[in-house]
Design an enzyme around this catalytic site. Structure first.
Site, PDB file in Angstrom:
ATOM      1  N   GLU A   1       0.282  -1.062  -0.347  1.00 52.13           N
ATOM      2  CA  GLU A   1      -0.166  -0.282   0.163  1.00 52.13           C
ATOM      3  C   GLU A   1       0.663   1.208  -0.162  1.00 52.13           C
ATOM      4  OE1 GLU A   1      -2.907   0.584  -0.712  1.00 52.13           O
ATOM      5  OE2 GLU A   1      -3.042  -1.875  -0.209  1.00 52.13           O
TER       6      GLU A   1
ATOM      7  N   ARG B   1       9.883 -12.558   1.017  1.00 55.18           N
ATOM      8  CA  ARG B   1       9.266 -11.273   1.107  1.00 55.18           C
ATOM      9  C   ARG B   1      10.010 -10.164   3.013  1.00 55.18           C
ATOM     10  NH1 ARG B   1       4.861  -7.472  -0.195  1.00 55.18           N
ATOM     11  NH2 ARG B   1       3.915  -7.544   1.332  1.00 55.18           N
TER      12      ARG B   1
END
Length: 428
Positions: A65, A274
């Site tokens: 985001e 990640r």
């Protein structure tokens, strides 16, 4: 504005929760999840001065985001050179990634915990003219204090999972209704989120469904000199990427890699975890399994003998999506919920994924309907599918189809910009 006994109780507790917040921060610091040098920011203590003029505060719930906001902020800054932008996030990884990508007149701070004295201190210093929350962050103390100061709040790119909706509906429906009335406008990613927010009390006239903001985000950056050097090191070898992998997925990707190598003998697997700080652990496990591995953070080069390259660095995903014609999206063959498929789509990498894509269900559905991605059921299936998709014609077909789906929603950013400028200028 609707009242809630539960919300009043929470706000009363939050007003006296500094000891709790301090203890929580210390636990996170001990676990390596907080930046010791900037821990004061989590208590609302600023580390830089507020700039003069209008200020928009953006907060993003996740790394993805945060990055998706940057292109919109850049464009907003070009249109309004009088406006500055504060961007907050809550993780060390997000801060590291944002540090090298901030647009002009933008700066990063860690977001304070939702403890009222800390939120008040934060708002007293920054005095934002507009607060913009991304995804589905609903913070009681923040929304209450913003309301007391008459600071307008927008929720953009809103997404509420079924689990989060059940939690609010079962335990705090009245509180949710009261808090949602403190948000001036919501732009939802899809209809399911819109329905869930309205069922919790969001006035429908404050809501619109616009799609996901990630569709309008700029392609991930890269270092062209590094891309050329790595392409030279590959010497034309085929390669594929396991992107944003989580624990357990690296061994599975290696299993799929072994199967695909029966058809593509020189095939190289690039693993981009990640959480890059897991790099040493990943490399050690793969080497114990007999793989010849090179590690990017250790400056180990790709040679003709390298079978797996562990790209355990921050901020280089744009490089790997450009180098690898096929990408498997991590977090999808373990129950994480998947990661943003528009990142590889924007850079011409064909997309493979598992069934766990709840975080981006609408996007993956659109990609599937456009024949732009392939779902695999397990690691063996990934190996078989990979061997087929690596064929240049098939990879190019899928990548082009994904790019068409990706580019079709670029107006989402325009809608968000129009809304935020109108709110900043006090236009109804």
């Amino acid at each position: 504005m609707p009242r809630s006994v539960l919300l009043a109780a929470y706000l009363a507790w939050s007003n006296r929760a500094e000891r709790y917040g301090t203890r929580k921060l210390q636990q996170r610091l001990d676990a390596g999840k907080e930046d010791a040098e900037r821990l004061g920011e989590r208590r609302g203590i600023p580390s830089i001065d507020r700039p003069d003029g209008p200020l928009i505060w953006f907060h993003a719930a996740s790394v993805g985001e945060s990055v998706s906001l940057l292109e919109m902020i850049r464009r907003m800054g070009e249109e309004r050179p009088d406006v500055s932008f504060l961007i907050t996030s809550g993780t060390i990884t997000s801060a590291e990634i944002l540090a090298s990508r901030l647009p002009p007149r933008s700066f990063h701070q860690y977001v304070p915990l939702d403890v009222r004295p800390w939120v008040r201190r934060f708002l007293d210093h920054w005095a934002p003219d507009l607060i913009v929350l991304a995804e589905a962050e609903i913070w009681p103390a923040l929304l209450h204090e913003a309301s007391l100061r008459d600071i307008p709040v927008a929720l953009i790119n809103a997404r509420m999972t079924a689990a989060a909706h059940r939690k609010w509906r079962r335990f705090a429906r009245g509180a949710a209704r009261s808090l949602l009335h403190r948000i001036a406008h919501v732009q939802a990613q899809e209809g399911e989120t819109a329905g869930r927010l309205m069922s919790l009390g969001l006035p429908p006239e404050r809501l619109e469904v616009t799609g996901t903001l990630k569709e309008g985000s700029k392609a991930l950056p890269h270092d062209e000199a590094e891309r050329v050097a790595l392409a030279r090191a590959l010497q034309g070898r085929p390669c594929w990427l396991a992107a944003s992998t989580h624990e357990g997925e690296e061994a599975g990707a290696a299993e799929a890699h072994a199967q695909a190598r029966r058809s593509w003998q020189k095939l190289l697997l690039v693993i981009a975890p990640r959480h890059p700080d897991r790099g040493d652990e990943i490399v050690s496990g793969l080497r114990l399994d007999g793989w010849r591995v090179a590690q990017r953070s250790a400056d180990e080069p790709i040679t003709t003998e390298t079978e797996i390259y562990v790209a355990d660095t921050v901020g280089e995903m744009g490089l790997w999506f450009r180098l690898c014609p096929v990408s498997f999206m991590g977090g999808s063959l373990v129950p994480i919920g998947g990661h943003n498929p528009f990142e590889p789509a924007a850079l011409g990498s064909a997309i493979l994924h598992g069934p766990h894509v709840e975080n981006f269900a609408d996007i993956f559905a659109r990609l599937t309907n456009g024949n732009a991605t392939c779902e695999v059921s397990d690691w063996a299936d990934l190996g078989r599918t990979l061997a087929h998709v690596l064929e240049p014609d098939e990879a190019a077909r899928m990548a082009h189809a994904a790019w068409e789906v990706c580019s079709s929603g670029a107006d989402v950013t325009e809608k968000a910009m129009d809304l935020l400028f109108a709110m900043l200028d006090g236009v109804d």
